[in-house]
Every structure is written in C-alpha cells, then in structure tokens.
Design an enzyme around this catalytic site. Structure first.
Site, PDB file in Angstrom:
ATOM      1  N   ASP A 155       1.059  -0.766   0.388  1.00 29.23           N
ATOM      2  CA  ASP A 155      -0.052  -0.217   0.343  1.00 29.23           C
ATOM      3  C   ASP A 155       1.269   1.041   0.244  1.00 29.23           C
ATOM      4  O   ASP A 155       2.184   1.287   0.485  1.00 29.23           O
ATOM      5  CB  ASP A 155      -0.950   0.161   1.098  1.00 29.23           C
ATOM      6  CG  ASP A 155      -1.703   1.190   1.621  1.00 29.23           C
ATOM      7  OD1 ASP A 155      -2.228   1.917   0.290  1.00 29.23           O
ATOM      8  OD2 ASP A 155      -1.884   1.693   2.480  1.00 29.23           O
ATOM      9  N   LYS A 156       0.082   2.745  -0.335  1.00 28.61           N
ATOM     10  CA  LYS A 156       1.642   3.448  -0.054  1.00 28.61           C
ATOM     11  C   LYS A 156       1.113   4.292   1.123  1.00 28.61           C
ATOM     12  O   LYS A 156       1.841   4.500   1.724  1.00 28.61           O
ATOM     13  CB  LYS A 156       0.693   4.866  -1.335  1.00 28.61           C
ATOM     14  CG  LYS A 156       1.749   6.014  -1.073  1.00 28.61           C
ATOM     15  CD  LYS A 156       0.502   6.850  -2.572  1.00 28.61           C
ATOM     16  CE  LYS A 156      -0.182   7.083  -2.343  1.00 28.61           C
ATOM     17  NZ  LYS A 156      -0.413   8.267  -1.078  1.00 28.61           N
ATOM     18  N   PHE A 163     -11.703  21.241  -7.371  1.00 29.30           N
ATOM     19  CA  PHE A 163     -11.183  20.091  -7.976  1.00 29.30           C
ATOM     20  C   PHE A 163     -11.694  19.279  -8.661  1.00 29.30           C
ATOM     21  O   PHE A 163     -12.540  19.143  -8.214  1.00 29.30           O
ATOM     22  CB  PHE A 163      -9.593  20.076  -7.226  1.00 29.30           C
ATOM     23  CG  PHE A 163      -9.179  18.630  -7.896  1.00 29.30           C
ATOM     24  CD1 PHE A 163      -8.195  19.963  -8.995  1.00 29.30           C
ATOM     25  CD2 PHE A 163      -9.342  17.315  -7.749  1.00 29.30           C
ATOM     26  CE1 PHE A 163      -7.293  18.331  -9.757  1.00 29.30           C
ATOM     27  CE2 PHE A 163      -8.481  16.476  -8.642  1.00 29.30           C
ATOM     28  CZ  PHE A 163      -7.411  17.288  -9.448  1.00 29.30           C
ATOM     29  N   LYS A 174      -5.236  27.622 -10.022  1.00 28.05           N
ATOM     30  CA  LYS A 174      -4.274  26.500  -9.271  1.00 28.05           C
ATOM     31  C   LYS A 174      -4.624  24.782 -10.049  1.00 28.05           C
ATOM     32  O   LYS A 174      -5.526  25.080  -9.955  1.00 28.05           O
ATOM     33  CB  LYS A 174      -4.177  26.201  -8.440  1.00 28.05           C
ATOM     34  CG  LYS A 174      -4.740  25.608  -7.147  1.00 28.05           C
ATOM     35  CD  LYS A 174      -3.969  25.112  -5.706  1.00 28.05           C
ATOM     36  CE  LYS A 174      -5.484  24.467  -4.704  1.00 28.05           C
ATOM     37  NZ  LYS A 174      -5.303  24.598  -3.073  1.00 28.05           N
ATOM     38  N   ARG A 200      -6.100   4.002  -7.679  1.00 27.67           N
ATOM     39  CA  ARG A 200      -7.770   4.366  -7.871  1.00 27.67           C
ATOM     40  C   ARG A 200      -7.706   2.507  -7.277  1.00 27.67           C
ATOM     41  O   ARG A 200      -9.169   2.232  -7.978  1.00 27.67           O
ATOM     42  CB  ARG A 200      -8.385   4.757  -8.252  1.00 27.67           C
ATOM     43  CG  ARG A 200      -7.531   6.148  -8.964  1.00 27.67           C
ATOM     44  CD  ARG A 200      -8.026   7.021  -7.738  1.00 27.67           C
ATOM     45  NE  ARG A 200      -9.186   7.226  -7.689  1.00 27.67           N
ATOM     46  CZ  ARG A 200     -10.232   7.878  -6.919  1.00 27.67           C
ATOM     47  NH1 ARG A 200      -8.571   8.488  -5.645  1.00 27.67           N
ATOM     48  NH2 ARG A 200     -11.722   8.422  -6.547  1.00 27.67           N
ATOM     49  N   LYS A 248      -7.905  -5.670  -4.152  1.00 27.59           N
ATOM     50  CA  LYS A 248      -5.973  -5.783  -4.501  1.00 27.59           C
ATOM     51  C   LYS A 248      -5.760  -7.432  -4.341  1.00 27.59           C
ATOM     52  O   LYS A 248      -4.841  -7.404  -4.806  1.00 27.59           O
ATOM     53  CB  LYS A 248      -5.552  -4.879  -3.094  1.00 27.59           C
ATOM     54  CG  LYS A 248      -5.748  -3.481  -3.171  1.00 27.59           C
ATOM     55  CD  LYS A 248      -5.295  -2.561  -2.401  1.00 27.59           C
ATOM     56  CE  LYS A 248      -5.036  -1.363  -2.326  1.00 27.59           C
ATOM     57  NZ  LYS A 248      -4.899  -0.172  -0.240  1.00 27.59           N
TER      58      LYS A 248
END
Length: 1116
Positions: free
Chosen positions: A461-462, A613, A637, A828, A834
């Site tokens: 995982d991150k 966003f 931005k 995502r 996973k």
C-alpha cells in the site's frame, strides 16, 4: 438505472460540541455503514409495504439547502446475482439462522429497531476459525486431511490387529499423540488470543438515544434503527468499529470525514445532513417524529449509496433523497464535533466487512514440498515391502506379510518430521519477536515463517505504509528565483515587509494601461503567498484545549486551538505554510474568508465563486473580492499539464515542473487574473444562466468558466512532498537487489501515486514510466496493450478502472506484460481489486507473494497473499491484526525477509532433510537385516530403542540445526543478492533430497553390514554394535552439517551422548551390558563409525576447497 454498492447510513443532526447539552444540538447529518452486494433501492410506499425492508439512514444536506428534497421514486431493479468466492449470505448454508437471508432493500424507522420487517445480522466481529464445538473436530480434520498425518493415524490403528502388531502400542501412539497435542495447544493459544481481541472490539461502549434518554450500549448490542451519538474518537477506537457506521460534522450544516481505512484516501470528505432533521430543535425530537429511511440492499460499493428519507407526520409529508454524501461507513473517522446517526447496516452487511475476504488457512509452500517428499518416501516404502514379499515368492499369507513389512519399514516416513518442523517454526517466530533491531514485530501466524525466505512479488500500500501520511511544503518557485526549506525566512521577511512598510508598487489592477510596472521580488513573493492563502477549500476549525473553550477560541482566533480541515491534505499543507511565513487563514464560511497579517491585521475577503477540483479539470479556482480595496481577483491552481495552456507565455514553466517532479514533489501551478466589476457581472450573468440550462449543463458551465481562464498571470509553482517513512528508499533498493519485484497498490489518485513512486525510488531515475491511459472498451484496451508491449524496461502506472477492463478481456496478456515490468503502480484500487491482483499473480506466476498494508482497506490483500504483513501506524491496527506478521515500520521489512525469512527457510530445509536422513538410516539397516535373515518381517530394534532413537538420543542435536546460519545478519543485509538463491528453491529440492537419500543408504548399509561382519556369536551383540554406531554416526553428521557453531549445539551433542551412555544400564533387555564394556566392542564401533562418516567429511572439505558456495566467499 444505476448500480450501487454501499455500506451504512444514518440520519441525525449535529449536537453541540460539549456533550452535555443534548437539549440544544446543532443539526448535522450522520451515517452508518456496512458491507453488501450491489443493489437498487425503491421509494417506500404505503401501497407496497412489504417492499420496505429495514435499513439505516443519515442526515442529509446542510441547513437551508432548498431543493434537496424531491419526490422522484426509485424503482427496484433486479440484477444478476453476484458470484464471489466468499459466502455473502451468512456464516453457514442455513444463513437465516444468523439473520442473513437474501440481501434486500430495507426500511428503517428512526429509533425503533423493533419495527424491523426482516432479521439483520448481529453487530459483532468474529475472526475466529473455530467455535467451542468445532474446535477439536476442525483441528483434527485440518491435520489428517494431509497424507502425512493420515498415514501415521492408520499406522497406529493397525496395531490393534493382532496379526499386524509388531511391538507395544506405545511405540506408535505416543509419537502420534505428542504431535497432536503440540498442534492442538498451538491452535488453542491462537484461538484464545483471537477471541480476546474480538471480545475487546465487541465490548466498546457507545451512546444511544432512547425514550429513557441517553443510554450506554456495547458495540455488539447496536441494532439497525438505533440512534447512535457519534463523537470524534481517536483512530484506534474508530478502526475497531467494524460493524456499524457513524457520521459527524465540523461546521454548522456540514461535516468532514476520513475514509483511509476503506479506500486508502487520506482526503477529508464532505458530508451533509438530512435537511428536515437538521432543523429539529433538540436531539430527543428525533424519537418524536414519525420517519424512516429506505436504503438499498447491502453491497460492496463504498463510493455510492441510494436511499430516501421520509417524514410521514409532516404537512405535507417530507421525502428527501439520500446519497453517499449523507453516509458514514464503518472504519471511518469524523474530524470533530458530535453527530446523531441512525444505523442501517450491521455485522456482516457492513461495507468494510463485505470488502474483506474470509481469512484462509494458509499452508506454506515449504510444507507442501515436504508433503510431496513424504509421498515419495511412502512410495519407496511400498516398493521395498513388495520387493521383500516378492523375494519370498509370495508364499503363504503374503498379503499379511506386505502389511507387516509396511509397518516394519514405517520409519522411512518419519513421524518426527512434523514435530521438528512445527517446533522449529515456533523457534523462528520467537527469534523474530525477540530481534531488537525490529522492535514491536509480532508473529500472528507461526506456521509460515519460512515463507518469508522465498518472496518473489511484494505488493504494498502507499498511504501510511510507504509514506507517513503527512504533506510538507518543500519549494516555492517564482521563475527567476526559488525558495527551499532553508530559505523560507526570506519569504517570511518579504511578507512581513509587504504589510508593515508603505508600498511603492502600483497594484497591477490599478496601473495605467499604457505603463508596465516591473514588480519587485518582494511584491512577487507577497502576491504568490497571498494567492496560495486564498485559492483553496480549507476551513479552520477551533476546538477547546482545556484552557480556552471553543467559543472563545473562535472569537479570538486562538492559534493553539485552530485545526485545518479540507478535502485534500495538499491544501492543508499549503495553508499551514502560508501561516508559517506570516499570512494566516483564521476564519471561513460559505461566503467569506479572513486572513491575518504578520502585524495582526485581519483582511476580509468575500467569496464570490468557487470552482472545485475535479479529476477531469485537474484544477480549482476561486473568485474573491478584497473588502478593503474592492478589488476582484480570480485565482486558480492546478496541474502543469492543464495550466500550461491557461497562463501567459513563459519559457520556464515546463522545465521547472519537470525538475520538481523528478524530485518526487507534487507540483501545482498558481495563477491570477484581476477582474473589473463589469467583467465579473458579465461573467456571473452567463454563469448563472449556464447553471439553469436543462440540456448540456456541465458543458455550458465549463465553457463559461473557460472564458475567464485565458492569459492568466503565472505567479508561482509550489512543491509539496508526501513524506516517506524512514529508510523506505534503501529498503526498496534492498528488495530489488534481492530479486523481489515491488508493486504498489493504492486507492489514491494517479498523480499522487506516481509522485510517491518516483520519490520512493520505486521507479528508478533511468526507468521510463508508461501511464496506461483510461480505457473503457475492449478495443481501447487492445490498442493500449499493444502500445505498452512496444516498451521495454518500463514501469507501469494504471488505474483501477482500466485494470478491471484489461482483466475482463485480456487477463493473460496483461499479466504477462505486467510481470515483466520492473515496477507496477495500480492507483484508485478498491480493496477487492487488491486481493484480485494478488490472486492473479499467484495463479499466473506460481511465485510467492507478500502483501504489506496498514489500513482496513488492505485486509483483503493481506489475507489473500502467501505472507501478509501489517504495519501498525496512524491507520490503526486493523491490518496488523489480520496479518500474518506485524511490524511497526516499513523499513523492518528488509530485515524480516533478508535475515529471518532467509534463515527460517534454510534452517527448515536442513532440518527436514536431516530428519529424513535419520529415519532412512535405520530403515536401511532394517532392510539389510531382513534380507540377510531370509526376508523375515522381524524388527531389528524394539521397544524403547526405536522410540529413544528419534527422541532423547538424537532429538536435541538434530533440533539444534534451527540455530545454524551460513552468514551473519549484517552480511545478509549487505548482500541481498544472497536471497536470490532461495527463490529457486535450491535448499530443498529433488537434487538435495536424492543426495541425502544416497547418504542414508550408504551409512545404513555400512553400519549394518559392519555389525554383521564383526559380531562374534550372540545376536544381542549385533544390536549393541549397530545401534551404538548409529547413534554416534548421527551425532557426527549433525556436526558435519553445522556451518556456524552455537554453544547450545555443543551442549545438545554432549547431552545426547551422556543420555545414551547413562541409559545403557537400563537397556539390559536389548543390549549386553558386559559386552559394551569390552575393548572389542569399542574398536568395532569406532571402525564402523569412521567408515560411515569419514568419506563424507573428506567430500565436504574438497567441495569447500574447490567449489565453495557463494556465502562461504563472503564469510571468508
């Protein structure tokens, strides 16, 4: 029609932040969640009451949000039944016994769980493999379903037949009973620990609204329909709520929620309350109104929900639609405040539970290989028995002779093998726990430590695993000058001077059109910092800190009480940075924003428009009016790929963005455009008209916004870093050098995942990155796979949606290409995806996988992998509790694999082969003995000799091989290439097995033939000479096998020899005590032992001299 998958939902309102006043709460929405399959829901109707099945709902939009109610009915739609490897319908085939029939939509009455129209599962968590009644049958079944143990059970049972009995019953039943007792005790300890953990979670106390006021209820006592009061808990408490969901709010009319345990995203997500319940004066009024929530059936989709909220006692009745914005799933955490939510899903129907696969009983590859070898040995046993009977010409009752020979040579398949391996695994697990260099490491699956030594794919995982989950502002770039962390004091001085000294610069918006005023560095820095402080969706929240209460802190903008909340951690880090340089965001609501200057002055800005966003636009904008000057500014931005075409021409943007991206920074381009009042009024009119359009609304709105996004002034670039865990880069380098391919599976955004992969050096600097574009059809997937096929030594980055399409149509082709990549990043990813990737890697490659994660969304992946490693951290302990091994930091993984995994595998391989050698030696002697004496089925050794041989006489020296090691741990970490040899399975292979078989046959034959040649008259002398030579040979072979001596090994050798010598006094029934005291006995035993062992010592010396193994070169 839309297909939805959800978890839990609740209705309610926000209570005052002090829990004391339930009489005057601030309304807010709440949701509770659970796991289910995809569903469609329908509006509750009095004409069709049987369709209204129980559920949970949550409060919805903010106060005064008109138009949030509607009367659009949601019709039920039947879908194809979902097939999964997990039983979704309950714990057993008779699922209705546990309240788990077919999943159906439900109607949930607020505060009245007794009005349910169907049975719902209990809100309990159960991670145990057995219960009280199934424990013993289950453990015995798991033992005897393998050939190895079943063989010895049948062997022991055969001794009850008189024609087959070869000796005392205890010679067969005692070893088998010892094996079973050890196994049962180990399983019992693990089950008791699991039960205690589950009990702790199920006994958590929560507050529930009832007609008697606020009452305390255990987590296991929560039912569908209960009104639960949810407060901001610590992460650990929230993570333990696995079977129901709660919801909470940060500011009046809204709430922020964190879902990192579900999808891996650390962003704060906005949730809204049900409008009509938000307006109730007190919390107790929820019990007085007649209202219900209609919710779709449980499903696994954590990103969608369909339901309705109906209040029947209103005039007219109120009917509001509910969506994901009104829910709070289990395993999520609220930012602050207190909320009341109605439970709609519990137990096995929770989203978090449904996205978790059933834990499986993991059997190591090493155990399967040993099981295969035992089958080969059994085949040899059958062949030898048939040969013995054939040499008798099948005379007499030959079929009984076959069974007797099977029993006589039963030592060919050693029963002590399983005992030694199981005890060895316990020692390896103890060593891992006691390693001071990886403190806090826990072994929860003591049956597979040797798996750590053969990992080919590591899937990680991150968020929270590779990264610390903390965003830090690293760089501000203005084109001509850049400011890093070591020069932020210069930025601070420029901001300070801009607000404390009279400005000589003419504002750009007021400068005459004919004159161009070149801005100074100070004014450019000020404009950039001001833009960063304004263009965001961050909300400052004030909380009591024990000294100052909330109201006072909010009134005086107390810095110590202020907490920033936003949908993106990047935005929070930017606002925190502007605070550090002097411009502080102190207040915000829907229409205004307040900034505090270094001198303490409050700047007020009116928010005219916000453009949030989106993944499609990759940018966000805001239009504000400075109340002090009346100036209207449009700030924006976004990502450099879209902002490059929006800002004015420049020659440095692309180059500097590339430089910062290569450093692993997330780059944002900040720009500004000043508007006159007329320009803004014209834009506003067109914008409102576009939003009122019925056809192509989104396209028309985007077109109007894009009319402003032209020729904007480029102010600066910002670089934000998601800080990595300690020593992540060297750990990943060690894993790569060891031949382990690392895949990163995360629920985070593609850009974020790519930046982290670069920053962590998962993708090296000289490797290209192929970003797999979004595909939705088979044709698009085909074209993109062909484009990817043409690239070599290229890391792959792919989204979960594209991955699903590729696996649907081109599973084999995709996995073939992906497995060739040096690194793969999947972003995502849903939790079930996973686990699917892990499963595909196992099936397509046949290699061992290791999954590493720290959140609840990683549990499925961890349980599916051959080795699951949980990281304890900010995400809580859900992953670590479900994992086979638990570590406190990712960097500990290097030592866990390179040192403990390598040692465990090599030691297990050596131990197993030596135990087989020990049994083959005595079986060879029995075969020689029977051959010499006319193939008689008479045992050579009986009674205590046969038991003592594999226990007190040789057990300690043989078992001491678990302490052996070929290289020091420092060398194993310094040269991870040593790990590569293990990936080929060389320590335990058919080649090494055959070598040990030949050694056993040689030594057994030498000992037996030597004893037969050298004995003088009595048969008992053969037993004395051969058995003593056998014991000495085994002790010398252990010494020959050992590579690094440990003091316990020497003790074991001497202790075993002493035990044998001392026991000779009591073995007069089998051995002539007077004979063993003679010189004749001593020289005969010495000669036989030397002949059996000396050639092997010579061969070992020659091999090390002329063909040394790799590790011996390092040790020398």
């Amino acid at each position: 029609m839309c297909r939805v998958k959800t978890q839990a939902l609740a209705t309610g309102f926000k209570l005052s932040d002090s829990v004391q006043s339930l009489d005057k709460p601030r309304p807010i929405f709440v949701d509770l969640g659970m796991t289910v399959t995809s569903v469609h829901s329908c509006t509750p109707s009095s004409h069709n009451p049987q369709r209204l099945l129980g559920g949970v709902c949550l409060a919805s939009p903010s106060t005064g949000a008109a138009g949030m109610t509607d009367n659009i009915p949601l019709q039920p739609v039947r879908h194809k039944k979902r097939h999964d490897n997990k039983n979704r319908n309950g714990c057993c085939p008779w699922s209705r016994c546990c309240g788990m029939g077919d999943f159906r939509p439900r109607t949930v009455w607020l505060g009245h769980p007794e009005k349910r129209e169907q049975r719902y599962p209990r809100n309990v968590i159960n991670n145990q493999k057995y219960n009280f009644f199934t424990f013993l049958p289950g453990v015995l079944f798991n033992q005897f379903k393998y050939f190895f143990n079943l063989y010895f059970l049948l062997l022991a049972c055969s001794q009850f037949v008189n024609e087959l009995r070869l000796g005392a019953l205890y010679t067969y039943w005692v070893p088998l009973g010892f094996v079973l007792i050890i196994t049962i005790m180990r399983e019992a300890v693990e089950e008791i620990r699991c039960y205690c953990r589950d009990k702790e979670v199920n006994s958590q106390i929560y507050s529930k609204l009832s007609t008697r006021g606020t009452v305390k209820v255990k987590s296991s006592g929560i039912q569908v329909g209960d009104l639960i009061i949810v407060e901001k808990p610590p992460r650990g408490v929230c993570d333990s709520i696995l079977n129901h969901q709660f919801f909470s709010s940060l500011i009046p009319g809204s709430c922020f929620l964190r879902t990192d345990q579900l999808d891996g995203e650390t962003d704060w997500k906005l949730r809204l309350p049900v409008a009509c319940t938000q307006r109730l004066p007190t919390a107790a009024d929820l019990l007085q109104i007649r209202s219900y929530v209609y919710a779709e059936e449980p499903n696994i989709d954590i990103h969608n929900f369909i339901g309705t909220f109906t209040r029947e006692d209103g005039d007219p009745p109120v009917n509001e639609s509910l969506s994901i914005e009104n829910t709070l799933w289990a395993s999520t955490v609220i930012a602050s405040g207190t909320v009341v939510g109605v439970v709609i899903y519990t137990g096995k129907e929770l989203r978090s539970v449904m996205n978790t696969s059933n834990p499986r009983h993991k059997v190591g590859l090493f155990d399967l290989e040993v099981n295969c070898l035992t089958k080969i040995l059994f085949g040899a046993l059958v062949v030898v028995s048939l040969v013995m009977v054939a040499l008798q010409h099948f005379a007499g009752r030959w079929y009984l002779q076959i069974f007797r020979f099977l029993l006589l040579f039963s030592n060919i398949v050693p029963i002590s093998l399983r005992v030694n391996l199981d005890m060895g695994k316990m020692v390896f697990s103890w060593m891992i726990r006691r390693d001071s260099k990886i403190p806090g490491t826990v072994v929860r699956a003591s049956t597979i430590p040797e798996q750590l030594g053969r990992i080919s794919y590591l899937l990680t995982d991150k968020t929270g695993t590779l990264t610390q989950n903390e965003m830090v502002f690293r760089r501000l770039h203005l084109g001509t000058v850049a400011y890093g962390m070591d020069s932020m004091d210069e930025v601070q001085s420029h901001v300070f001077s801009a607000y404390t000294q009279p400005s000589h610069d003419v504002p750009a918006s007021r400068a005459p059109a004919a004159t161009k005023v070149r801005k100074t560095i100070s004014s450019r820095v000020h404009e950039a910092v001001k833009a960063i402080a304004l263009v965001h969706c961050v909300t400052p929240v004030y909380e009591a800190n024990g000294v100052t209460d909330q109201a006072e802190a909010e009134q005086h903008y107390e810095d110590t009480c202020r907490v920033y909340q936003a949908a993106s951690p990047d935005e929070v880090s930017l606002v925190q940075w502007t605070e550090s340089v002097g411009l502080t965001l102190v207040g915000r609501d829907h229409n205004s924003m307040q900034l505090r200057t270094p001198s303490g002055q409050i700047l007020n800005f009116t928010i005219l428009q916000i453009f949030p966003f989106t993944y499609e636009s990759k940018r966000m904008g805001i239009i504000v009016r400075d109340e002090s000057t009346g100036e209207i500014s449009f700030y924006m931005k976004g990502a450099d790929v879209v902002m490059a075409g929006i800002v004015q021409y420049n020659d440095w943007l692309e180059e500097e963005c590339g430089n910062m991206a290569r450093e692993g920074l997330r780059v944002l381009v900040v720009s500004k455009k000043s508007l006159t009042e007329e320009q803004y009024q014209d834009f506003e009119a067109r914008y409102i008209q576009a939003k009122l359009s019925v056809h192509d609304r989104s396209l028309k709105v985007a077109t109007v916004i894009e009319s402003l996004e032209m020729e904007m002034e480029l102010l600066c670039l910002t670089g934000v870093e998601d800080q990595l865990q300690a020593d992540v880069r060297p750990t990943l380098e060690i894993l790569r050098n060891a031949g382990i391919k690392v895949w990163m599976l995360t629920g985070d955004k593609l850009e974020t995942a790519t930046c982290t992969a670069k920053n962590a050096h998962l993708v090296t600097r000289n490797q290209d990155i192929h970003i797999f574009r979004s595909v939705t059809t088979r044709g698009e997937a085909h074209l993109e796979l062909n484009a990817f096929r043409r690239k070599h030594d290229c890391a792959l980055v792919i989204s979960g949606d594209s991955l699903e399409v590729c696996l649907k149509f081109y599973e084999y082709e995709f996995m073939e290409l992906a497995c060739q990549c040096p690194a793969v990043v999947c972003c995502r990813c849903a939790p079930t995806q996973k686990a699917q990737i892990v499963r595909l890697l196992q099936e397509r490659t046949g290699k061992l996988t290791c999954a590493v994660g720290d959140g609840g969304n990683d549990v499925s992946m961890i349980q599916e992998a051959d080795c699951g490693v949980g990281v304890e951290g900010k995400e809580g302990k859900q992953a670590s509790l479900a994992a086979d091994f638990s570590v406190t930091q990712f960097k500990h993984l290097g030592r866990l694999l390179m040192v403990h995994g390598r040692n465990s595998y090599k030691r297990s391989a050596g131990l197993s082969q030596f135990v087989i050698h020990r049994s083959l030696c005595i079986s060879t002697m029995q075969a020689v003995f029977s051959s010499v004496f006319y193939f008689a089925s008479v045992p050579l050794y009986q009674g205590f000799l046969i038991i003592g041989y594999s226990t007190i006489y040789t057990m300690f020296p043989v078992f001491s091989l678990v302490l052996d090691k070929d290289v020091k741990s420092e060398v194993a970490m310094l040269y991870p290439e040593l790990y590569k040899d293990l990936l080929k399975g060389r320590p335990l292979s058919f080649k090494t097995f055959l070598i040990w078989v030949l050694i056993s046959i040689y030594q057994g034959s030498i000992i037996m033939y030597g004893a037969l040649l050298l004995f003088e008259s009595e048969f008992v002398h053969i037993v004395a000479i051969s058995f003593t030579s056998l014991i000495l040979t085994e002790l010398l072979m252990v010494a020959l096998t050992i590579q690094t001596w440990h003091w316990l090994m020497i003790v074991a050798e001497l202790l075993s020899l002493a035990c044998y010598i001392a026991s000779l006094v009591f073995l007069h029934e089998f051995i002539d005590v007077y004979f063993i005291a003679t010189l004749s006995f001593l020289w005969k035993v010495t000669v036989i032992t030397l002949v059996s062992c000396l050639p092997l010592y010579i061969l070992k010396y020659l091999r090390r001299r002329f063909s040394p193994p790799n590790y011996s070169k390092l040790t020398s």
